[in-house]
Design a protein around this motif. Structure first.
Motif, PDB file in Angstrom:
ATOM      1  N   SER A 155       0.845  -1.190   0.000  1.00 32.17           N
ATOM      2  CA  SER A 155       0.000   0.000   0.000  1.00 32.17           C
ATOM      3  C   SER A 155       0.886   1.248   0.000  1.00 32.17           C
ATOM      4  N   ASN A 156       0.354   2.344  -0.521  1.00 31.15           N
ATOM      5  CA  ASN A 156       1.113   3.603  -0.514  1.00 31.15           C
ATOM      6  C   ASN A 156       1.425   4.043   0.911  1.00 31.15           C
ATOM      7  N   LYS A 157       0.518   3.744   1.836  1.00 31.10           N
ATOM      8  CA  LYS A 157       0.735   4.104   3.235  1.00 31.10           C
ATOM      9  C   LYS A 157       1.970   3.394   3.788  1.00 31.10           C
ATOM     10  N   LEU A 158       2.108   2.116   3.437  1.00 34.15           N
ATOM     11  CA  LEU A 158       3.254   1.335   3.905  1.00 34.15           C
ATOM     12  C   LEU A 158       4.540   1.799   3.217  1.00 34.15           C
ATOM     13  N   LYS A 159       4.453   2.061   1.919  1.00 30.56           N
ATOM     14  CA  LYS A 159       5.625   2.581   1.189  1.00 30.56           C
ATOM     15  C   LYS A 159       6.104   3.893   1.813  1.00 30.56           C
ATOM     16  N   LEU A 160       5.142   4.754   2.131  1.00 31.64           N
ATOM     17  CA  LEU A 160       5.461   6.060   2.707  1.00 31.64           C
ATOM     18  C   LEU A 160       6.104   5.903   4.087  1.00 31.64           C
ATOM     19  N   GLN A 161       5.599   4.959   4.855  1.00 32.00           N
ATOM     20  CA  GLN A 161       6.148   4.699   6.187  1.00 32.00           C
ATOM     21  C   GLN A 161       7.607   4.257   6.093  1.00 32.00           C
ATOM     22  N   ILE A 162       7.877   3.330   5.184  1.00 31.12           N
ATOM     23  CA  ILE A 162       9.246   2.838   4.998  1.00 31.12           C
ATOM     24  C   ILE A 162      10.142   3.950   4.487  1.00 31.12           C
ATOM     25  N   PHE A 163       9.639   4.736   3.537  1.00 33.54           N
ATOM     26  CA  PHE A 163      10.435   5.824   2.970  1.00 33.54           C
ATOM     27  C   PHE A 163      10.790   6.853   4.049  1.00 33.54           C
ATOM     28  N   THR A 164       9.836   7.149   4.943  1.00 40.52           N
ATOM     29  CA  THR A 164      10.088   8.116   6.022  1.00 40.52           C
ATOM     30  C   THR A 164      11.183   7.608   6.956  1.00 40.52           C
ATOM     31  N   TYR A 165      11.131   6.330   7.309  1.00 36.45           N
ATOM     32  CA  TYR A 165      12.177   5.747   8.162  1.00 36.45           C
ATOM     33  C   TYR A 165      13.542   5.824   7.476  1.00 36.45           C
ATOM     34  N   LEU A 166      13.560   5.531   6.194  1.00 40.81           N
ATOM     35  CA  LEU A 166      14.821   5.561   5.447  1.00 40.81           C
ATOM     36  C   LEU A 166      15.340   6.995   5.289  1.00 40.81           C
ATOM     37  N   THR A 167      14.418   7.959   5.186  1.00 43.64           N
ATOM     38  CA  THR A 167      14.820   9.362   5.111  1.00 43.64           C
ATOM     39  C   THR A 167      15.519   9.788   6.399  1.00 43.64           C
ATOM     40  N   LEU A 168      14.979   9.354   7.536  1.00 43.72           N
ATOM     41  CA  LEU A 168      15.625   9.637   8.821  1.00 43.72           C
ATOM     42  C   LEU A 168      17.036   9.063   8.859  1.00 43.72           C
ATOM     43  N   LYS A 169      17.172   7.855   8.325  1.00 47.16           N
ATOM     44  CA  LYS A 169      18.495   7.215   8.274  1.00 47.16           C
ATOM     45  C   LYS A 169      19.429   8.017   7.358  1.00 47.16           C
ATOM     46  N   ALA A 170      18.892   8.529   6.254  1.00 45.52           N
ATOM     47  CA  ALA A 170      19.705   9.317   5.321  1.00 45.52           C
ATOM     48  C   ALA A 170      20.241  10.580   5.998  1.00 45.52           C
ATOM     49  N   VAL A 171      19.387  11.233   6.800  1.00 40.77           N
ATOM     50  CA  VAL A 171      19.812  12.445   7.500  1.00 40.77           C
ATOM     51  C   VAL A 171      20.998  12.134   8.414  1.00 40.77           C
ATOM     52  N   ASN A 172      20.933  10.975   9.095  1.00 40.78           N
ATOM     53  CA  ASN A 172      22.024  10.577   9.997  1.00 40.78           C
ATOM     54  C   ASN A 172      23.248  10.088   9.231  1.00 40.78           C
ATOM     55  N   GLU A 173      23.018   9.228   8.245  1.00 38.49           N
ATOM     56  CA  GLU A 173      24.122   8.624   7.477  1.00 38.49           C
ATOM     57  C   GLU A 173      24.938   9.682   6.734  1.00 38.49           C
TER      58      GLU A 173
END
Length: 333
Positions: A70-88
């Motif tokens: 679902s787009n909701k699940l894709k968005l959730q995963i993308f948001t988590y990965l974005t947080l990781k990108a900010v740190n990485e």
């Protein structure tokens, strides 16, 4: 391991594989991964990624079963990965996504104050876009998707705009994004509404800062003060701004000069102090400030003042809504 965690790790594996193959930042690999998945093909430029990596990625992408998510699940995963990108990638703290609970508070005030008509809404420091998109989705949900918005976002960081572009797509939101310094002229019609988590810190371009009344007399000017002035300059007559700002500009020494200036330029509607627990130390504490630009038949009102104790209790939001309704009935309605 629950479904979200497993899915996150599977996506993370895809991003890291592409990052290594292209020798790019985590953030660049993240946006390219989602572009590949959305377009159903692996982008190749100047022979990269190579054939072996393409084959490896094809197997990894197949395991995701992306089209069934679902787009909701894709968005959730993308948001988590974005947080990781900010740190990485060691990005600036100003580029951290805004906590979802804050967007809920802002949406609550917007639903009460904004007219039910087509609105031009912009975020001049859009970053990943999660604040604006979360607010818009809540407005649409409350109005049963009848809301009509013309959306614009500004950021001077291309990587942030790439994140925002993907998040908008996954959220089924149409928006026009501009890569520019938001303290230079905006390239679209004056907005009815501005929503933004303002960048905090010093603005390095002293020559441009001289165009603003809120400039510092000596040294670099404070970017967040310049942003507020730029928003007032661009906001339509009678338009609203819902801004997340450093608490120290609203009170004490920091506010002694700024608040009289702000009160002269706009009608202050609300100041909501955010919970102390939401910030690592008192110097980082923030508030939501709501103001309305001067305009025909727009009058002043008592300012809604409150402090939220916590984001964890639903009761706190219910109490806030009750107080908001009482204030609105007495001052605005």
């Amino acid at each position: 391991m629950d479904k979200i965690e497993k899915l996150f790790n599977d996506f993370l594996d895809c991003v890291k594989c592409l990052q290594e193959a292209l020798n790019v930042s985590f953030g660049d690999a993240l946006t390219e991964t989602f572009d590949n998945l959305e377009n159903k093909q692996i982008k190749v430029e100047l022979g990269a990624p190579d054939k072996k990596t393409i084959q490896e990625l094809s197997h990894k992408y197949a395991r995701l079963k992306y089209n069934k998510l679902s787009n909701k699940l894709k968005l959730q995963i993308f948001t988590y990965l974005t947080l990781k990108a900010v740190n990485e990638d060691g990005l600036d703290v100003n580029q951290m996504p805004t906590p979802p609970a804050i967007s809920t508070v802002i949406a609550m005030f917007m639903l009460k104050l904004l007219p039910k008509e087509k609105l031009i809404i912009t975020d001049p420091a859009i970053g990943t876009g999660n604040l604006l998109f979360s607010v818009i989705n809540q407005l649409k949900s409350a109005n049963h998707s009848k809301s009509d918005f013309e959306l614009y976002g500004i950021d001077n960081d291309e990587e942030m705009l790439s994140f925002a572009d993907i998040e908008a797509h996954l959220s089924n939101i149409d928006i026009e994004l501009f890569c520019q310094d938001a303290l230079t002229p905006w390239m679209f019609n004056s907005p009815d509404v501005v929503v933004s988590d303002l960048p905090v810190g010093y603005y390095p371009l002293d020559k441009n800062a001289k165009n603003f009344a809120t400039k510092s007399e000596n040294g670099h000017s404070l970017a967040h003060l310049l942003f507020i002035e730029q928003i007032i300059k661009n906001l339509k007559a009678g338009g609203y701004a819902f801004l997340i700002v450093p608490q120290n500009i609203l009170s004490g020494k920091g506010g002694s000069d700024f608040m009289p200036w702000l009160s002269d330029k706009v009608f202050l509607r609300a100041i909501i102090e955010l919970p102390d627990s939401a910030f690592q130390n008192k110097f980082n504490q923030k508030s939501i400030v709501v103001f309305q630009n001067h305009g025909k038949d727009i009058r002043n009102s008592e300012v809604f003042l409150t402090k939220l104790d916590s984001f964890k209790s639903e009761q706190d939001l219910i109490k806030l809504n009750v107080k908001l309704n009482e204030w609105y009935t007495k001052n605005i309605d």
